[in-house]
Design a protein around this motif. Structure first.
Motif, PDB file in Angstrom:
ATOM      1  N   VAL A   1      22.436  38.478  38.563  1.00 55.88           N
ATOM      2  CA  VAL A   1      23.694  37.921  38.072  1.00 55.88           C
ATOM      3  C   VAL A   1      24.473  39.019  37.359  1.00 55.88           C
ATOM      4  O   VAL A   1      23.894  39.838  36.651  1.00 55.88           O
ATOM      5  N   GLY A   2      25.790  39.038  37.561  1.00 56.35           N
ATOM      6  CA  GLY A   2      26.580  40.017  36.832  1.00 56.35           C
ATOM      7  C   GLY A   2      28.014  40.078  37.287  1.00 56.35           C
ATOM      8  O   GLY A   2      28.434  39.386  38.214  1.00 56.35           O
ATOM      9  N   ASN A   3      28.777  40.907  36.598  1.00 56.28           N
ATOM     10  CA  ASN A   3      30.147  41.246  36.957  1.00 56.28           C
ATOM     11  C   ASN A   3      30.216  42.742  37.186  1.00 56.28           C
ATOM     12  O   ASN A   3      29.779  43.522  36.326  1.00 56.28           O
ATOM     13  N   ILE A   4      30.723  43.156  38.325  1.00 52.59           N
ATOM     14  CA  ILE A   4      30.858  44.576  38.601  1.00 52.59           C
ATOM     15  C   ILE A   4      32.328  44.894  38.790  1.00 52.59           C
ATOM     16  O   ILE A   4      33.117  44.055  39.225  1.00 52.59           O
ATOM     17  N   THR A   5      32.700  46.114  38.439  1.00 50.30           N
ATOM     18  CA  THR A   5      34.095  46.517  38.520  1.00 50.30           C
ATOM     19  C   THR A   5      34.521  46.660  39.977  1.00 50.30           C
ATOM     20  O   THR A   5      33.678  46.823  40.869  1.00 50.30           O
ATOM     21  N   PRO A   6      35.828  46.610  40.254  1.00 53.79           N
ATOM     22  CA  PRO A   6      36.283  46.630  41.649  1.00 53.79           C
ATOM     23  C   PRO A   6      35.826  47.846  42.434  1.00 53.79           C
ATOM     24  O   PRO A   6      35.478  47.733  43.611  1.00 53.79           O
ATOM     25  N   GLU A   7      35.821  49.028  41.792  1.00 55.71           N
ATOM     26  CA  GLU A   7      35.419  50.210  42.556  1.00 55.71           C
ATOM     27  C   GLU A   7      33.937  50.196  42.895  1.00 55.71           C
ATOM     28  O   GLU A   7      33.517  50.644  43.964  1.00 55.71           O
ATOM     29  N   VAL A   8      33.114  49.637  41.988  1.00 54.34           N
ATOM     30  CA  VAL A   8      31.684  49.514  42.285  1.00 54.34           C
ATOM     31  C   VAL A   8      31.475  48.485  43.390  1.00 54.34           C
ATOM     32  O   VAL A   8      30.662  48.684  44.305  1.00 54.34           O
ATOM     33  N   ALA A   9      32.215  47.381  43.341  1.00 54.27           N
ATOM     34  CA  ALA A   9      32.114  46.370  44.392  1.00 54.27           C
ATOM     35  C   ALA A   9      32.535  46.942  45.736  1.00 54.27           C
ATOM     36  O   ALA A   9      31.912  46.664  46.766  1.00 54.27           O
ATOM     37  N   ALA A  10      33.602  47.760  45.736  1.00 58.77           N
ATOM     38  CA  ALA A  10      34.060  48.355  46.986  1.00 58.77           C
ATOM     39  C   ALA A  10      33.012  49.311  47.549  1.00 58.77           C
ATOM     40  O   ALA A  10      32.769  49.343  48.757  1.00 58.77           O
ATOM     41  N   GLN A  11      32.373  50.094  46.669  1.00 54.45           N
ATOM     42  CA  GLN A  11      31.336  51.004  47.136  1.00 54.45           C
ATOM     43  C   GLN A  11      30.137  50.243  47.682  1.00 54.45           C
ATOM     44  O   GLN A  11      29.567  50.603  48.731  1.00 54.45           O
ATOM     45  N   LEU A  12      29.766  49.162  46.996  1.00 57.61           N
ATOM     46  CA  LEU A  12      28.646  48.354  47.461  1.00 57.61           C
ATOM     47  C   LEU A  12      28.974  47.700  48.793  1.00 57.61           C
ATOM     48  O   LEU A  12      28.119  47.606  49.686  1.00 57.61           O
ATOM     49  N   GLN A  13      30.221  47.251  48.954  1.00 58.98           N
ATOM     50  CA  GLN A  13      30.631  46.654  50.218  1.00 58.98           C
ATOM     51  C   GLN A  13      30.562  47.668  51.345  1.00 58.98           C
ATOM     52  O   GLN A  13      30.193  47.341  52.479  1.00 58.98           O
ATOM     53  N   GLN A  43      35.041  45.869  29.700  1.00 54.96           N
ATOM     54  CA  GLN A  43      34.334  45.147  28.653  1.00 54.96           C
ATOM     55  C   GLN A  43      33.419  44.063  29.220  1.00 54.96           C
ATOM     56  O   GLN A  43      32.367  43.765  28.642  1.00 54.96           O
ATOM     57  N   GLY A  44      33.822  43.484  30.346  1.00 55.62           N
ATOM     58  CA  GLY A  44      33.063  42.358  30.891  1.00 55.62           C
ATOM     59  C   GLY A  44      32.035  42.727  31.929  1.00 55.62           C
ATOM     60  O   GLY A  44      31.357  41.852  32.469  1.00 55.62           O
ATOM     61  N   MET A  83      51.460  41.472  39.834  1.00 56.98           N
ATOM     62  CA  MET A  83      51.462  42.933  39.807  1.00 56.98           C
ATOM     63  C   MET A  83      52.876  43.475  39.703  1.00 56.98           C
ATOM     64  O   MET A  83      53.123  44.504  39.064  1.00 56.98           O
ATOM     65  N   ILE A  84      53.820  42.781  40.327  1.00 55.08           N
ATOM     66  CA  ILE A  84      55.215  43.237  40.289  1.00 55.08           C
ATOM     67  C   ILE A  84      55.824  42.988  38.913  1.00 55.08           C
ATOM     68  O   ILE A  84      56.545  43.831  38.369  1.00 55.08           O
ATOM     69  N   LEU A  85      55.536  41.835  38.323  1.00 56.37           N
ATOM     70  CA  LEU A  85      56.199  41.431  37.099  1.00 56.37           C
ATOM     71  C   LEU A  85      55.536  41.975  35.842  1.00 56.37           C
ATOM     72  O   LEU A  85      56.184  42.053  34.805  1.00 56.37           O
ATOM     73  N   ASP A  86      54.264  42.294  35.913  1.00 52.92           N
ATOM     74  CA  ASP A  86      53.553  42.759  34.724  1.00 52.92           C
ATOM     75  C   ASP A  86      53.895  44.222  34.461  1.00 52.92           C
ATOM     76  O   ASP A  86      53.499  45.108  35.240  1.00 52.92           O
ATOM     77  N   PRO A  87      54.581  44.543  33.385  1.00 55.62           N
ATOM     78  CA  PRO A  87      54.979  45.937  33.155  1.00 55.62           C
ATOM     79  C   PRO A  87      53.815  46.860  32.843  1.00 55.62           C
ATOM     80  O   PRO A  87      53.919  48.070  33.021  1.00 55.62           O
ATOM     81  N   ASP A  88      52.713  46.310  32.371  1.00 55.60           N
ATOM     82  CA  ASP A  88      51.572  47.154  32.022  1.00 55.60           C
ATOM     83  C   ASP A  88      50.659  47.435  33.198  1.00 55.60           C
ATOM     84  O   ASP A  88      49.667  48.154  33.054  1.00 55.60           O
ATOM     85  N   GLY A  89      50.986  46.862  34.346  1.00 57.69           N
ATOM     86  CA  GLY A  89      50.188  47.144  35.534  1.00 57.69           C
ATOM     87  C   GLY A  89      48.759  46.678  35.395  1.00 57.69           C
ATOM     88  O   GLY A  89      48.460  45.642  34.789  1.00 57.69           O
ATOM     89  N   ALA A  90      47.843  47.467  35.955  1.00 58.43           N
ATOM     90  CA  ALA A  90      46.434  47.058  36.002  1.00 58.43           C
ATOM     91  C   ALA A  90      45.646  47.484  34.784  1.00 58.43           C
ATOM     92  O   ALA A  90      44.459  47.177  34.693  1.00 58.43           O
ATOM     93  N   GLU A  91      46.281  48.168  33.829  1.00 57.87           N
ATOM     94  CA  GLU A  91      45.520  48.684  32.696  1.00 57.87           C
ATOM     95  C   GLU A  91      44.837  47.587  31.888  1.00 57.87           C
ATOM     96  O   GLU A  91      43.648  47.685  31.591  1.00 57.87           O
ATOM     97  N   PRO A  92      45.551  46.503  31.491  1.00 56.77           N
ATOM     98  CA  PRO A  92      44.842  45.455  30.732  1.00 56.77           C
ATOM     99  C   PRO A  92      43.697  44.839  31.518  1.00 56.77           C
ATOM    100  O   PRO A  92      42.633  44.564  30.963  1.00 56.77           O
ATOM    101  N   THR A  93      43.925  44.624  32.813  1.00 59.40           N
ATOM    102  CA  THR A  93      42.857  44.060  33.643  1.00 59.40           C
ATOM    103  C   THR A  93      41.655  44.986  33.684  1.00 59.40           C
ATOM    104  O   THR A  93      40.500  44.546  33.612  1.00 59.40           O
ATOM    105  N   ASP A  94      41.913  46.277  33.825  1.00 61.30           N
ATOM    106  CA  ASP A  94      40.815  47.240  33.878  1.00 61.30           C
ATOM    107  C   ASP A  94      40.056  47.281  32.558  1.00 61.30           C
ATOM    108  O   ASP A  94      38.822  47.387  32.549  1.00 61.30           O
ATOM    109  N   ARG A  95      40.775  47.200  31.433  1.00 64.07           N
ATOM    110  CA  ARG A  95      40.082  47.192  30.137  1.00 64.07           C
ATOM    111  C   ARG A  95      39.185  45.971  30.012  1.00 64.07           C
ATOM    112  O   ARG A  95      38.043  46.069  29.548  1.00 64.07           O
ATOM    113  N   ASP A  96      39.689  44.827  30.444  1.00 64.87           N
ATOM    114  CA  ASP A  96      38.860  43.623  30.394  1.00 64.87           C
ATOM    115  C   ASP A  96      37.654  43.746  31.316  1.00 64.87           C
ATOM    116  O   ASP A  96      36.556  43.277  30.980  1.00 64.87           O
ATOM    117  N   ALA A  97      37.883  44.346  32.480  1.00 67.87           N
ATOM    118  CA  ALA A  97      36.771  44.520  33.425  1.00 67.87           C
ATOM    119  C   ALA A  97      35.702  45.432  32.848  1.00 67.87           C
ATOM    120  O   ALA A  97      34.497  45.188  33.008  1.00 67.87           O
TER     121      ALA A  97
END
Length: 502
Positions: A250-262, A233-234, A217-231
């Motif tokens: 079965v599935g993949n849920i985005t971090p904010e949905v996982a946090a709400q479910l938690q 899409q996936g 997170m410190i070294l990646d200049p683009d921050g979380a944007e690429p990760t969020d785009r992949d999330a």
């Protein structure tokens, strides 16, 4: 025989000796712990042998032995499965050393410090993959010098040679350098991170993953944007086919949905956190004795035998029920999304046979139909040789006013030890509607989804005494088998009036 092969054969012989004659069974606790640590080191070194053998092999190595590739060869040679073989090949790709085409010498690995830690037995394959995954994910956005610095930090972390202040300081300087505030050299950062380290406990794979994620997170200049785009899409959610009476989700849920479910899971499974009444449900004798009930404790924790995974399932089931009846839920066919269970009236009356669900027609026990009917409405459809000749609807669901009154009276799920708020519960007909029980506050009590679902076979019994619920528990809970009144269901005494005299 080759010396390397002979050395491995001797190791195998020594391990067989360790496993013979119940040698491990006779160890003390301290010796057993040391044996586990030793086995961990041996296991990591054996994995390192496999990884180095694969990393130093040629591309066509697997084909020469009649296999489709390295993965199949590993499955046959190690007697392992495809996912495990894939982990070996991925690890080998991280520590492989290419050959200089001019000199024939082997070049440094992509992760040289972690490779040395792997060959020393300081880190295993899970740790290597966990440490490198966040950086490899952003490899196109992280420079070589930064990656090598991270390699040194993670290898030291894996060996237990870590200095938190030095690591944090180096990371902060790198972050400032990326922002243009300072211009330190990466070599100086590496020296700062490596100097002054004190030996400590070696890092686990999860520890390495956490540190690597922070550094990425410190070294990646683009921050979380690429990760969020992949999330985005996936993301997906699939409801699998019915197998052995259950569907696989079965599935993949985005971090904010996982946090709400938690949060929903925590709210249902840890109701005291939200300010639930303390000390919880207490009981009094029906004669009015205010003495604390000795059975209102659960030292063996047997009131709720569900596993954490089962609790999360039941929390999701309850949340779906609440969402379905919420006023903002979109309608389906002119009504709120409603679970419909089909059952033959004769089967329901006799208590035999099966009920079915719409869509796939999956069979479910009659108890599911009874549970669904208790909290909903019953519509009777009369058929005559396949033709619908009559439809009647009996509205028997508790309305909003009745629910509020029952919630105010009982406050929690009626089963002792269960502190799910009554506002989240289903309202159960104490006397079944099919047996003439009215949809009235004198015949309704709150039960959480699981206790409502399991009431018929859990051993708990409920009755109403002049509009006040009473509970009789199973024999393990109350050998005396007495009816007891939850204090939460006992009407409060009227407040004293204060008379002002002048």
């Amino acid at each position: 025989m080759n010396s390397t092969v002979s050395a491995l054969a001797r190791v195998a012989t020594d391990l067989r000796a360790v496993l013979s004659d119940d040698a491990l069974a006779g160890l003390s606790d301290a010796e057993r712990a040391e044996a586990l640590r030793g086995a961990g080191e041996v296991s990591r070194l054996v994995d390192a042998v496999v990884v180095e053998a694969v990393a130093s092999a040629e591309v066509e190595f697997g084909h020469r032995f009649g296999c489709r590739g390295m993965n199949e060869l590993l499955q046959r040679a190690l007697l392992t499965d495809a996912p495990s073989a894939s982990k070996f090949t991925r690890a080998a790709g991280l520590v492989a050393r290419d050959v200089n085409l001019v000199s024939g010498e082997r070049l440094p690995a992509r992760w040289p410090a972690l490779r040395d830690a792997l060959l020393d037995g300081a880190v295993g394959i899970p740790g290597l993959l966990a440490a490198t995954a966040p950086i490899e994910y952003a490899r196109a956005r992280i420079g070589t010098d930064e990656r090598l610095w991270v390699d040194e930090v993670l290898a030291g972390h894996a060996r237990g040679l870590r200095d938190t202040e030095a690591t944090d300081g180096a990371a902060q300087e790198l972050e400032e350098d990326a922002a243009g505030d300072t211009d330190p050299s990466v070599e100086a950062d590496a020296d700062t991170a490596a100097g002054g380290k004190q030996p400590g406990p070696p890092a686990t794979a999860d520890d390495l993953r956490h540190l690597a994620s922070t550094l990425a997170m410190i070294l990646d200049p683009d921050g979380a944007e690429p990760t969020d785009r992949d999330a985005q899409q996936g993301r997906f959610l699939n409801l699998g086919r019915l197998q052995k009476g259950a569907h696989r989700l079965v599935g993949n849920i985005t971090p904010e949905v996982a946090a709400q479910l938690q949060q929903i899971f925590d709210a249902f499974n840890n109701p005291k956190v939200g300010g639930a009444p303390a000390p919880g449900v207490a009981f009094t004798e029906t004669a009015g004795d205010d003495e604390v009930d000795e059975f209102n404790v659960d030292p063996r924790n047997v009131i709720d035998p569900r596993t954490p995974g089962q609790k999360r399932h039941d929390a999701l089931a309850a949340a779906l029920g609440i969402a379905a009846r919420h006023e903002e839920m979109p309608s389906l066919g002119g009504a709120a999304p409603t679970l419909v269970v089909h059952v033959d009236a004769k089967d329901l009356a006799a208590g035999t046979g099966w009920a079915t669900l719409p869509g796939n027609g999956a069979p479910v026990p009659l108890s599911v139909a009874a549970h669904t009917a208790c909290t909903g409405a019953v519509q009777r459809v009369l058929f005559d040789e396949g033709r619908i000749v009559g439809i009647t609807t009996t509205d028997r669901i508790f309305n909003a006013h009745q629910r509020r009154a029952i919630v105010a009276r009982d406050r929690e799920c009626l089963i002792p030890g269960c502190h799910v708020p009554a506002s989240w519960c289903e309202i159960h007909h104490v006397t079944e509607h099919a047996r003439g029980g009215p949809t009235h506050t004198d015949n309704g009590v709150p039960l959480c989804w699981w206790h409502h679902r399991s009431l018929d076979h859990s051993g708990w019994e409920i009755r109403m005494n002049d509009g006040i619920p009473q509970i009789r528990g199973p024999a393990w809970w109350d050998p005396a088998q007495r009816w007891r009144t939850p204090r939460h269901s006992t009407p409060a005494k009227p407040a004293r009036r204060t008379v002002l005299r002048t």
